[in-house]
Write a protein that holds these residues in place. Structure first.
Motif, mmCIF file in Angstrom:
data_model
loop_
_atom_site.group_PDB
_atom_site.id
_atom_site.type_symbol
_atom_site.label_atom_id
_atom_site.label_comp_id
_atom_site.label_asym_id
_atom_site.label_seq_id
_atom_site.Cartn_x
_atom_site.Cartn_y
_atom_site.Cartn_z
ATOM 1 N N ALA A 170 1.108 -1.098 0.036
ATOM 2 C CA ALA A 170 0.034 -0.055 -0.110
ATOM 3 C C ALA A 170 1.065 0.971 0.194
ATOM 4 O O ALA A 170 0.521 2.171 -0.408
ATOM 5 N N ASP A 171 1.830 1.197 1.339
ATOM 6 C CA ASP A 171 3.378 2.381 0.499
ATOM 7 C C ASP A 171 3.638 2.314 -0.933
ATOM 8 O O ASP A 171 3.518 4.010 -0.849
ATOM 9 N N ALA A 172 3.722 1.575 -1.607
ATOM 10 C CA ALA A 172 4.693 1.593 -2.375
ATOM 11 C C ALA A 172 3.629 1.722 -3.446
ATOM 12 O O ALA A 172 4.105 2.489 -4.238
ATOM 13 N N LEU A 173 2.204 1.462 -3.859
ATOM 14 C CA LEU A 173 1.590 1.926 -5.001
ATOM 15 C C LEU A 173 0.970 3.575 -4.342
ATOM 16 O O LEU A 173 0.808 4.473 -5.189
ATOM 17 N N HIS A 174 0.912 3.584 -2.916
ATOM 18 C CA HIS A 174 0.410 5.363 -3.056
ATOM 19 C C HIS A 174 2.098 6.601 -3.077
ATOM 20 O O HIS A 174 1.346 7.343 -3.496
ATOM 21 N N ALA A 175 3.042 5.729 -3.187
ATOM 22 C CA ALA A 175 3.803 6.744 -3.101
ATOM 23 C C ALA A 175 4.530 6.534 -5.487
ATOM 24 O O ALA A 175 4.953 7.758 -5.428
ATOM 25 N N PHE A 176 3.838 6.407 -5.926
ATOM 26 C CA PHE A 176 3.927 6.321 -7.409
ATOM 27 C C PHE A 176 2.760 6.216 -8.109
ATOM 28 O O PHE A 176 3.437 7.411 -8.415
ATOM 29 N N TYR A 177 1.782 6.447 -6.815
ATOM 30 C CA TYR A 177 0.888 7.669 -7.266
ATOM 31 C C TYR A 177 1.085 9.112 -6.822
ATOM 32 O O TYR A 177 0.653 9.625 -8.137
ATOM 33 N N ALA A 178 1.558 9.039 -5.668
ATOM 34 C CA ALA A 178 1.715 10.275 -5.398
ATOM 35 C C ALA A 178 2.976 11.436 -6.648
ATOM 36 O O ALA A 178 2.505 12.453 -6.885
ATOM 37 N N GLU A 179 3.815 10.154 -7.449
ATOM 38 C CA GLU A 179 4.674 10.505 -8.125
ATOM 39 C C GLU A 179 4.528 11.058 -9.168
ATOM 40 O O GLU A 179 4.407 11.380 -9.824
ATOM 41 N N ARG A 180 2.754 9.774 -9.648
ATOM 42 C CA ARG A 180 2.871 9.983 -11.415
ATOM 43 C C ARG A 180 1.940 11.662 -11.354
ATOM 44 O O ARG A 180 1.709 12.384 -11.892
ATOM 45 N N PHE A 181 0.852 11.382 -10.003
ATOM 46 C CA PHE A 181 0.210 13.108 -10.560
ATOM 47 C C PHE A 181 1.095 14.065 -10.250
ATOM 48 O O PHE A 181 1.242 15.100 -11.011
ATOM 49 N N GLN A 182 2.061 14.115 -9.678
ATOM 50 C CA GLN A 182 3.018 15.355 -9.453
ATOM 51 C C GLN A 182 3.737 15.570 -10.385
ATOM 52 O O GLN A 182 3.845 16.650 -10.891
ATOM 53 N N ARG A 183 3.118 14.697 -11.821
ATOM 54 C CA ARG A 183 4.116 14.424 -13.086
ATOM 55 C C ARG A 183 3.507 15.714 -13.635
ATOM 56 O O ARG A 183 3.509 15.804 -14.869
ATOM 57 N N CYS A 184 1.973 16.072 -13.444
ATOM 58 C CA CYS A 184 1.185 16.714 -14.244
ATOM 59 C C CYS A 184 0.910 18.173 -13.946
ATOM 60 O O CYS A 184 0.244 18.776 -14.293
ATOM 61 N N GLU A 185 2.179 18.278 -13.457
ATOM 62 C CA GLU A 185 1.681 19.677 -12.221
ATOM 63 C C GLU A 185 2.053 20.902 -14.420
ATOM 64 O O GLU A 185 1.878 21.056 -14.208
ATOM 65 N N PRO A 186 3.148 20.152 -15.086
ATOM 66 C CA PRO A 186 3.698 20.715 -16.519
ATOM 67 C C PRO A 186 2.099 20.956 -16.885
ATOM 68 O O PRO A 186 2.200 22.065 -18.253
ATOM 69 N N MET A 187 0.416 20.065 -17.009
ATOM 70 C CA MET A 187 -0.303 19.730 -17.726
ATOM 71 C C MET A 187 -1.587 21.214 -17.764
ATOM 72 O O MET A 187 -1.529 22.446 -17.535
ATOM 73 N N VAL A 188 -1.254 22.043 -15.935
ATOM 74 C CA VAL A 188 -1.602 22.988 -15.351
ATOM 75 C C VAL A 188 -1.413 23.997 -15.841
ATOM 76 O O VAL A 188 -1.424 25.466 -16.355
#
Length: 229
Positions: free
Chosen positions: A131-149
């Protein structure tokens, strides 16, 4: 099955280094074996013996370097997070969000990728480390969306930060969350149409100022707009 005989120093926790050469190839082979096992047997049926047989890495090496099955799964997610994925860039925020949501649909409906991805999420309900690893994976994915905004702000599709900063992670989550609800909670079908609906709802919320970061003047401190008095 081949055995790695070369002596190795104790390895750090999975994900704490980015090795190259033979070590990187070994890690990739183990990752592929873990994903194959998840797709074939699910998390309850995955064993270190299966990973050893399908990766060509001896079981004692797996235990020494990864510790246990949870360590293998955590490193599989960490390795997946090292890819070069970037958020869609279609020329508009509406298009980017639709493309992002459709990626989710494709990932979890494509027979080639759906089984392992679903099994990883299922494993997170049974293993705290997963669960911790999955959380970190998606948190990093969502952080990569900053250029989109940022691109959307530059195009005038969203308010400038001085007026009402938009939390890119919250926006990306909102575009994907209804799809994960249907996929893993209500077990309803998803398709391009449901992806487009989810993206449109997230876009409308962003333009209404819903996704302000916690603690900003435009929000309540809970990630939302200040309610009327």
């Amino acid at each position: 099955m081949r055995e790695e005989n070369a002596p190795e120093a104790p390895a750090p926790s999975p994900g704490t280094r980015r090795p190259g050469g033979r070590t990187a190839r070994t890690r990739a082979a183990v990752r592929d074996a873990v994903l194959a096992g998840l797709a074939e047997h699910g998390y309850p049926g995955l064993t270190v013996e299966y990973v050893a047989e399908h990766s060509g890495v001896h079981k004692t090496t797996l235990y020494r370097r990864w510790g246990d099955l949870e360590g293998l799964l955590a490193d599989t997610l960490d390795l997946a997070g090292e890819d070069s994925w970037t958020p869609p860039d279609t020329g508009s925020l509406a298009g980017d969000l639709r493309a992002l949501a459709r990626e989710v649909v494709e990932s979890f409906t494509d027979p080639v990728t759906a089984a392992s991805g679903s099994a990883i999420i299922a494993a997170a309900f049974q293993s705290e480390r997963a669960a911790d690893a999955l959380h970190a994976f998606y948190a990093e994915r969502f952080q990569r969306c900053e250029p989109m905004v940022q691109r959307a702000v530059e195009r005038g599709e969203l308010p400038s930060p001085a007026e009402n900063e938009v939390d890119a992670g919250a926006l990306a989550r909102a575009a994907c969350a209804p799809l994960f609800l249907r996929l893993f909670i209500t077990r309803e079908p998803v398709d391009a149409h449901t992806a487009d609906q989810s993206a449109a709802a997230a876009l409308a919320a962003a333009q209404a100022g819903v996704f302000t970061p916690m603690g900003t003047e435009a929000g309540t401190g809970a990630g939302g707009p200040t309610p009327p008095k």
